[in-house]
Design an enzyme around this catalytic site. Structure first.
Site, PDB file in Angstrom:
ATOM      1  N   GLY A  22      24.039  57.738  47.903  1.00 48.79           N
ATOM      2  CA  GLY A  22      24.982  57.012  47.053  1.00 48.79           C
ATOM      3  C   GLY A  22      25.646  57.907  46.030  1.00 48.79           C
ATOM      4  O   GLY A  22      25.719  59.130  46.191  1.00 48.79           O
ATOM      5  N   GLY A  23      26.110  57.285  44.945  1.00 47.90           N
ATOM      6  CA  GLY A  23      26.857  58.023  43.931  1.00 47.90           C
ATOM      7  C   GLY A  23      26.071  59.138  43.272  1.00 47.90           C
ATOM      8  O   GLY A  23      26.617  60.204  42.972  1.00 47.90           O
ATOM      9  N   ALA A  24      24.758  58.922  43.044  1.00 45.65           N
ATOM     10  CA  ALA A  24      23.943  59.960  42.409  1.00 45.65           C
ATOM     11  C   ALA A  24      23.826  61.188  43.299  1.00 45.65           C
ATOM     12  O   ALA A  24      23.934  62.328  42.836  1.00 45.65           O
ATOM     13  CB  ALA A  24      22.557  59.403  42.085  1.00 45.65           C
ATOM     14  N   ASN A  79      32.122  60.765  36.790  1.00 48.56           N
ATOM     15  CA  ASN A  79      31.269  60.193  35.743  1.00 48.56           C
ATOM     16  C   ASN A  79      31.799  60.476  34.339  1.00 48.56           C
ATOM     17  O   ASN A  79      31.238  59.993  33.366  1.00 48.56           O
ATOM     18  CB  ASN A  79      29.829  60.715  35.871  1.00 48.56           C
ATOM     19  CG  ASN A  79      29.651  62.096  35.267  1.00 48.56           C
ATOM     20  OD1 ASN A  79      30.564  62.929  35.316  1.00 48.56           O
ATOM     21  ND2 ASN A  79      28.483  62.361  34.696  1.00 48.56           N
ATOM     22  N   GLY A 103      18.582  59.643  49.492  1.00 48.29           N
ATOM     23  CA  GLY A 103      19.672  58.835  48.955  1.00 48.29           C
ATOM     24  C   GLY A 103      21.025  59.420  49.323  1.00 48.29           C
ATOM     25  O   GLY A 103      21.168  60.640  49.444  1.00 48.29           O
ATOM     26  N   ASN A 151      18.369  58.552  54.113  1.00 48.55           N
ATOM     27  CA  ASN A 151      18.833  57.374  53.390  1.00 48.55           C
ATOM     28  C   ASN A 151      18.423  56.137  54.156  1.00 48.55           C
ATOM     29  O   ASN A 151      18.326  56.157  55.386  1.00 48.55           O
ATOM     30  CB  ASN A 151      20.363  57.413  53.233  1.00 48.55           C
ATOM     31  CG  ASN A 151      20.875  56.356  52.272  1.00 48.55           C
ATOM     32  OD1 ASN A 151      20.490  56.335  51.111  1.00 48.55           O
ATOM     33  ND2 ASN A 151      21.728  55.462  52.755  1.00 48.55           N
ATOM     34  N   LYS A 209      31.117  54.888  39.652  1.00 48.59           N
ATOM     35  CA  LYS A 209      31.563  56.283  39.725  1.00 48.59           C
ATOM     36  C   LYS A 209      32.577  56.510  40.843  1.00 48.59           C
ATOM     37  O   LYS A 209      33.515  57.303  40.684  1.00 48.59           O
ATOM     38  CB  LYS A 209      30.364  57.209  39.900  1.00 48.59           C
ATOM     39  CG  LYS A 209      29.425  57.236  38.705  1.00 48.59           C
ATOM     40  CD  LYS A 209      28.263  58.190  38.930  1.00 48.59           C
ATOM     41  CE  LYS A 209      27.284  58.150  37.766  1.00 48.59           C
ATOM     42  NZ  LYS A 209      26.165  59.102  37.936  1.00 48.59           N
ATOM     43  N   GLY A 220      14.521  62.439  35.323  1.00 45.25           N
ATOM     44  CA  GLY A 220      15.912  62.818  35.134  1.00 45.25           C
ATOM     45  C   GLY A 220      16.423  62.782  33.706  1.00 45.25           C
ATOM     46  O   GLY A 220      17.647  62.844  33.501  1.00 45.25           O
ATOM     47  N   GLU A 248      37.615  70.298  40.283  1.00 43.00           N
ATOM     48  CA  GLU A 248      37.176  70.663  41.631  1.00 43.00           C
ATOM     49  C   GLU A 248      35.851  69.996  41.993  1.00 43.00           C
ATOM     50  O   GLU A 248      35.663  69.507  43.098  1.00 43.00           O
ATOM     51  CB  GLU A 248      37.033  72.183  41.742  1.00 43.00           C
ATOM     52  CG  GLU A 248      36.628  72.651  43.139  1.00 43.00           C
ATOM     53  CD  GLU A 248      36.509  74.163  43.228  1.00 43.00           C
ATOM     54  OE1 GLU A 248      36.081  74.659  44.293  1.00 43.00           O
ATOM     55  OE2 GLU A 248      36.829  74.848  42.240  1.00 43.00           O
TER      56      GLU A 248
END
EC number: 1.1.1.25
Length: 292
Positions: free
Chosen positions: A142-144, A86, A140, A165, A65, A257, A77
């Site tokens: 990261g990307g998520a 994504n 966390g 994290n 991502k 999720g 934006e």
């Protein structure tokens, strides 16, 4: 020729093609969607080759991502703020538009399961005269986590987000970035110092990949109360390890999720086709045929 695809590693487990097919059937669209396995060394080439050969849209999943963010000619934006992409759409002039639908998919799911009210506040099952500030713990960086942070900060305006994290420097970097662009309701804390944290969290979000490694984030059990809402961005056939742990420690409100997955896919579909599909039947279908 594939018109749409999802790129990731691993990718065999992905439900994206199945979700797209269900959406497309509802709307009456016939387009081919496929899974694309990539590695860091060939991701850029595979993505550009896909669009050069006629691809119209792509989903990007872990761990690409952040790579995709730098490959797009234009950004929405929310993608700009997340610094993570994504969803990509090929525009009529041939350029690539990058979006991030993770956050809006997450918020959509919070509303679907009635954890977010009409005023975009976390629903409370306690006394209504409590402090208006809602504390959210985000595990966390990261990307998520990057995908959901922008919309959390802009939608739930009375919240304060605390990031923890395993690598504290990444949490610091993420916190500093949002503070620098004007968000003061965000902070971070070393993971081991959570044991001294006196905040009462209304919502705890697991945005790590701990489930893949059959572990759970090392947060203190006493942060969980019967009214603490615990959301795992990951999903499995049964309860995830994190959700199992949260329930064991007393939470009455837990969700994985899968709803977010379908929600973000619906917003991707809307970007590509300008038609918003129905979410609930797809979630129900996936639950009924789960084969992870």
């Amino acid at each position: 020729m594939d018109s749409f695809a999802v790129f990731g590693n691993p990718i065999k487990h992905s439900k994206s093609a199945e979700i797209y097919a269900l959406f497309a059937h509802e709307i009456g669209i016939s387009k081919k969607y496929n899974l694309k396995l990539a590695v860091q060394d060939n991701f850029n080439y595979l993505l550009h080759n896909f669009f050069n050969l006629g691809g119209l849209g792509a989903n990007i999943t872990s761990p690409f991502k952040e790579n995709a963010y730098f490959l797009c000619n234009q950004l929405t934006e929310r993608a700009e703020k997340a610094r993570s992409v994504n969803t990509i759409k090929k525009l009529k002039n041939g350029t690539l538009l990058g979006d991030n639908t993770d956050g809006i998919g997450f918020i959509s799911d919070l509303k679907r399961i009635n954890w977010l009210d009409n005023n975009n506040q976390i629903t409370s099952h306690e006394h209504e005269d409590e402090e208006p500030i809602t504390n959210i713990l985000l595990i966390g960086a990261g990307g998520a986590a990057k995908g959901i942070l922008p919309i959390l900060l802009t939608t739930i305006t009375t919240c304060h987000i605390n990031i923890v994290n395993r690598t504290f420097s990444r949490a610091q970097e993420l916190t500093s970035y949002y503070q620098e662009i004007g968000y003061k309701n965000i902070s971070c804390l070393p993971l081991h110092k959570l044991r001294y944290d006196t905040n009462k969290y209304s919502l705890i979000i697991n945005a790590t990949t701990s489930n893949i490694h059959n572990t759970i984030p090392k947060i203190p059990y006493f942060l969980i109360t019967p009214d603490t809402k615990c959301y795992d961005l990951f999903y499995t056939k049964q309860d995830t390890l994190f959700i199992t742990w949260c329930k064991k420690n007393g939470s009455n409100y837990c969700s994985d999720g899968l709803g977010m997955l379908v929600g973000q896919a619906a917003h991707s579909f809307f970007l590509w086709h300008n038609t918003f599909p129905t979410i609930d039947p797809v979630i129900n279908h996936l639950r009924s045929v789960f084969y992870m």
